[in-house]
Design an enzyme around this catalytic site. Structure first.
Site, PDB file in Angstrom:
ATOM      1  N   GLU A   1       0.848  -1.188   0.000  1.00  0.00           N
ATOM      2  CA  GLU A   1       0.000   0.000   0.000  1.00  0.00           C
ATOM      3  C   GLU A   1       0.887   1.243   0.000  1.00  0.00           C
ATOM      4  OE1 GLU A   1      -3.777   1.726   2.619  1.00  0.00           O
ATOM      5  OE2 GLU A   1      -2.248   0.523   3.629  1.00  0.00           O
TER       6      GLU A   1
ATOM      7  N   LYS B   1      -9.614   1.406  -2.538  1.00  0.00           N
ATOM      8  CA  LYS B   1      -9.823   0.853  -1.199  1.00  0.00           C
ATOM      9  C   LYS B   1     -11.256   1.082  -0.735  1.00  0.00           C
ATOM     10  CE  LYS B   1      -7.528   1.058   3.330  1.00  0.00           C
ATOM     11  NZ  LYS B   1      -6.442   1.765   4.069  1.00  0.00           N
TER      12      LYS B   1
ATOM     13  N   CYS C   1      -5.228  -3.354   2.700  1.00  0.00           N
ATOM     14  CA  CYS C   1      -5.013  -3.082   4.122  1.00  0.00           C
ATOM     15  C   CYS C   1      -6.257  -3.288   4.995  1.00  0.00           C
ATOM     16  CB  CYS C   1      -4.434  -1.681   4.283  1.00  0.00           C
ATOM     17  SG  CYS C   1      -3.577  -1.426   5.871  1.00  0.00           S
TER      18      CYS C   1
END
Length: 274
Positions: free
Chosen positions: A40, A112, A153
């Site tokens: 990330e 995301k 994440c």
């Protein structure tokens, strides 16, 4: 197939950070890796709102993305860039993954879905929603090695996303991250193993590591986990890269032995009160 995960301690300067990532990608490709993944925020770890907005580019103008496309084509490898910080409005960014084919073209993008808005109680407070725009779509991308599910994440804490990827037939699931040290020590290995077991897929999780120029410290331990939940490569806490050989037949074998993806049933929720 052979895969490589690049583990970085990304800095505040995007150009310098891209150069470091490119060097590790070259080294990983020299081992014969066919798919290489980075963490990330590969090209910038910046906490100051004004600075990150001033350094970010729209996708079509991002020099880091162009450099990654060029090296993928040059080395003839598939490249999964865990995420870049992409400007989508004057005051909003996207935390966006890119899957780049060995011809240098972008095969998939993923923004995301779940934004990290938490107070860890140790002085660490994160409000990603103040600066980032959440994604709307789960993405499964076709690769030469089967279907690939994309995540980033904090998505890791939402198992329903990975269940959908497993049911969609994903053989590879990517979880690039910049986990904090406290949450990494407590949950990183456990959650990633759980996602592999639940889906019967390989989990590839490239991570940020170490003390960054902003003062933030990340956990590292990039992991490759097989469909049975066994860790087959762990990068520890040092920057660099790891490689692993995957047997894609193991996905089908595991799902045959443990066919839970086929056994989902609808149900009603009843909450009983005394």
């Amino acid at each position: 197939m052979k895969v490589a995960l690049v583990q970085l301690t990304t800095g505040r300067d995007p150009a310098r950070s891209v150069d470091v990532a490119l060097e590790q990608i070259r080294l990983a490709a020299a081992t014969g890796a066919q798919l290489i993944s980075t963490p990330e925020t590969t090209h910038m770890m910046e906490m100051d709102r004004k600075l990150v907005l001033s350094k970010a580019y729209a996708e079509e103008n991002d020099p880091g993305l162009k450099a990654f496309q060029m090296i993928a084509k040059e080395l003839q490898v598939w490249l999964h860039i865990g995420s870049l910080i992409i400007k989508v409005a004057d005051d909003k960014l996207a935390n966006r993954s890119f899957l780049i084919g060995d011809d240098g073209s972008i095969k998939a993008r993923y923004d995301k879905l779940h934004l990290f808005d938490v107070d860890l109680g140790s002085g660490e407070i994160y409000r990603e929603s103040a600066l980032y725009r959440a994604g709307k779509d789960a993405i499964v991308a076709e690769t030469p090695w089967g279907e690939m599910g994309l995540s980033i994440c904090y998505d890791l804490r939402f198992p329903e996303l990975y269940r959908h990827y497993g049911e969609a037939g994903a053989t590879l699931i990517m979880v690039p991250a910049a986990f904090t040290v406290p949450t990494g020590k407590a949950h990183w290995h456990t959650l990633l193993k759980a996602r592999a077991i639940e889906t019967g897929a390989y989990i590839l999780a490239a991570a940020q590591t170490g003390l960054h120029e902003t003062g933030r410290e990340t956990f590292g331990h990039s992991l490759v986990i097989d469909p049975w939940g066994q860790i087959i490569a762990d990068a520890g806490a040092e920057a660099g890269y790891i490689t692993a050989d995957l047997s894609l037949e193991k996905v089908a074998e595991t799902r045959k032995k443990m066919p839970s993806l086929q056994h989902s049933r609808p149900f009603d929720m009843t909450v009983l009160q005394n």
